[in-house]
Scaffold this motif. Structure first.
Motif, PDB file in Angstrom:
ATOM      1  N   SER A  49     -15.743  29.250  20.494  1.00  0.00           N
ATOM      2  CA  SER A  49     -15.896  28.155  19.529  1.00  0.00           C
ATOM      3  C   SER A  49     -14.964  26.984  19.804  1.00  0.00           C
ATOM      4  CB  SER A  49     -15.646  28.672  18.107  1.00  0.00           C
ATOM      5  OG  SER A  49     -14.322  29.186  17.988  1.00  0.00           O
ATOM      6  N   SER A  50     -14.146  27.075  20.836  1.00  0.00           N
ATOM      7  CA  SER A  50     -13.220  25.986  21.165  1.00  0.00           C
ATOM      8  C   SER A  50     -13.988  24.819  21.755  1.00  0.00           C
ATOM      9  CB  SER A  50     -12.162  26.473  22.157  1.00  0.00           C
ATOM     10  OG  SER A  50     -11.406  27.537  21.605  1.00  0.00           O
ATOM     11  N   PRO A  51     -13.485  23.585  21.577  1.00  0.00           N
ATOM     12  CA  PRO A  51     -14.149  22.417  22.174  1.00  0.00           C
ATOM     13  C   PRO A  51     -14.045  22.433  23.696  1.00  0.00           C
ATOM     14  CG  PRO A  51     -12.097  21.790  21.125  1.00  0.00           C
ATOM     15  CD  PRO A  51     -12.340  23.217  20.743  1.00  0.00           C
ATOM     16  N   GLN A  52     -14.884  21.653  24.330  1.00  0.00           N
ATOM     17  CA  GLN A  52     -14.947  21.641  25.784  1.00  0.00           C
ATOM     18  C   GLN A  52     -13.641  21.177  26.440  1.00  0.00           C
ATOM     19  OE1 GLN A  52     -17.309  22.979  27.467  1.00  0.00           O
ATOM     20  NE2 GLN A  52     -16.342  22.541  29.439  1.00  0.00           N
ATOM     21  N   PRO A  58      -6.658  22.857  32.570  1.00  0.00           N
ATOM     22  CA  PRO A  58      -6.182  23.773  33.638  1.00  0.00           C
ATOM     23  C   PRO A  58      -5.053  24.684  33.150  1.00  0.00           C
ATOM     24  CG  PRO A  58      -5.330  21.567  34.002  1.00  0.00           C
ATOM     25  CD  PRO A  58      -6.282  21.461  32.846  1.00  0.00           C
ATOM     26  N   TRP A  59      -5.423  25.723  32.433  1.00  0.00           N
ATOM     27  CA  TRP A  59      -4.412  26.612  31.862  1.00  0.00           C
ATOM     28  C   TRP A  59      -3.630  27.357  32.937  1.00  0.00           C
ATOM     29  CZ3 TRP A  59      -3.211  25.894  27.001  1.00  0.00           C
ATOM     30  CH2 TRP A  59      -4.172  25.379  26.126  1.00  0.00           C
ATOM     31  N   ASN A  60      -4.286  27.752  34.012  1.00  0.00           N
ATOM     32  CA  ASN A  60      -3.582  28.475  35.080  1.00  0.00           C
ATOM     33  C   ASN A  60      -2.512  27.603  35.730  1.00  0.00           C
ATOM     34  OD1 ASN A  60      -5.163  30.753  34.668  1.00  0.00           O
ATOM     35  ND2 ASN A  60      -6.719  30.088  36.134  1.00  0.00           N
ATOM     36  N   LYS A  61      -2.858  26.357  35.988  1.00  0.00           N
ATOM     37  CA  LYS A  61      -1.886  25.438  36.581  1.00  0.00           C
ATOM     38  C   LYS A  61      -0.733  25.171  35.620  1.00  0.00           C
ATOM     39  CE  LYS A  61      -1.582  21.021  39.007  1.00  0.00           C
ATOM     40  NZ  LYS A  61      -2.343  19.815  39.449  1.00  0.00           N
ATOM     41  N   ALA A  62      -1.045  25.056  34.326  1.00  0.00           N
ATOM     42  CA  ALA A  62       0.008  24.839  33.334  1.00  0.00           C
ATOM     43  C   ALA A  62       0.944  26.045  33.266  1.00  0.00           C
ATOM     44  CB  ALA A  62      -0.601  24.568  31.971  1.00  0.00           C
ATOM     45  N   ALA A  63       0.377  27.257  33.338  1.00  0.00           N
ATOM     46  CA  ALA A  63       1.216  28.461  33.328  1.00  0.00           C
ATOM     47  C   ALA A  63       2.103  28.517  34.561  1.00  0.00           C
ATOM     48  CB  ALA A  63       0.334  29.705  33.251  1.00  0.00           C
ATOM     49  N   GLU A  64       1.557  28.151  35.735  1.00  0.00           N
ATOM     50  CA  GLU A  64       2.373  28.132  36.946  1.00  0.00           C
ATOM     51  C   GLU A  64       3.495  27.105  36.845  1.00  0.00           C
ATOM     52  OE1 GLU A  64      -0.280  27.429  40.141  1.00  0.00           O
ATOM     53  OE2 GLU A  64      -1.270  29.390  40.003  1.00  0.00           O
ATOM     54  N   SER A  65       3.195  25.944  36.276  1.00  0.00           N
ATOM     55  CA  SER A  65       4.237  24.917  36.105  1.00  0.00           C
ATOM     56  C   SER A  65       5.317  25.381  35.134  1.00  0.00           C
ATOM     57  CB  SER A  65       3.604  23.619  35.604  1.00  0.00           C
ATOM     58  OG  SER A  65       2.639  23.145  36.511  1.00  0.00           O
TER      59      SER A  65
END
Length: 208
Positions: A49-52, A58-65
């Motif tokens: 139900s989350s918006p597009q 980019p959650w993976n890139k944010a987690a790596e950062s």
């Protein structure tokens, strides 16, 4: 004369106890599994139900950062606190040696630690040559952790261990800090020692 068979009673009570334990374990396991399934379904429904824009972020890139930021903070704290902590602990260990009248032995384990740090550094670079181009000197971090783990249980070593082993670790840590100092100065030296022939290949920059 009446006789009571206590063995049968004991066996029956034991069976009832085991059955009760099994029922309790099964009863506890099933609600936990149901709760995990409910949480998983709830998280999936929230994600669907989350918006597009949230889905395309980019959650993976944010987690790596974020992980890289945490690592940088830990390395910065280690860099600025390592020298004061090493100096204070070394003075404490030297005072113990002075109390035991073994101060004249300190240079020997320090030299052993210095030599051992050099051997460990060269061994790490031989095993993984890619460490030479790494942004962080992970091999030096590993060597520092190794000597720190040797140094920490110093008061719990036997008599001669309390005198010799902490100073071996001190020698290794001192040389590791020197290696780290040279490591972080290396890019500046490399940038300053660029050959003129390389600079001549960029006439546009020279004309600015």
């Amino acid at each position: 004369m009446l006789t009571v068979n206590t063995n049968n009673g004991y066996r029956n009570s034991r069976k009832k106890t085991i059955c009760a334990i099994n029922m309790t374990a099964g009863g506890l396991g099933e609600p936990m599994k149901a709760k995990l399934d409910h949480i998983s379904q709830k998280a999936r429904s929230i994600w669907d139900s989350s918006p597009q824009p949230v889905k395309s972020f980019p959650w993976n890139k944010a987690a790596e950062s974020f992980i890289q930021l945490i690592i940088d903070l830990v390395l910065a704290v280690m860099k600025y606190l390592s020298i004061p902590v090493l100096a204070i602990s070394s003075l404490s260990e030297m005072s113990y040696c002075a109390h035991e009248r073994k101060l004249f032995l300190i240079p020997i384990p320090i030299l052993v630690g210095v030599a051992l740090a050099g051997i460990l550094k060269e061994t790490a670079l031989e095993l993984s040559p890619l460490l030479k181009q790494a942004e962080v000197p992970w091999h030096l971090v590993a060597v520092a952790i190794f000597f720190t783990l040797i140094k920490l249980p110093g008061p719990y070593y036997p008599y001669w261990g309390r005198i010799l082993i902490p100073h071996i670790a001190n020698g290794g840590l001192l040389r590791t800090l020197w290696f780290a100092f040279l490591w972080y100065r290396r890019p500046k030296k490399a940038a300053a020692n660029i050959p003129e022939s390389v600079v001549d290949n960029f006439p546009e920059q020279n004309s600015i």
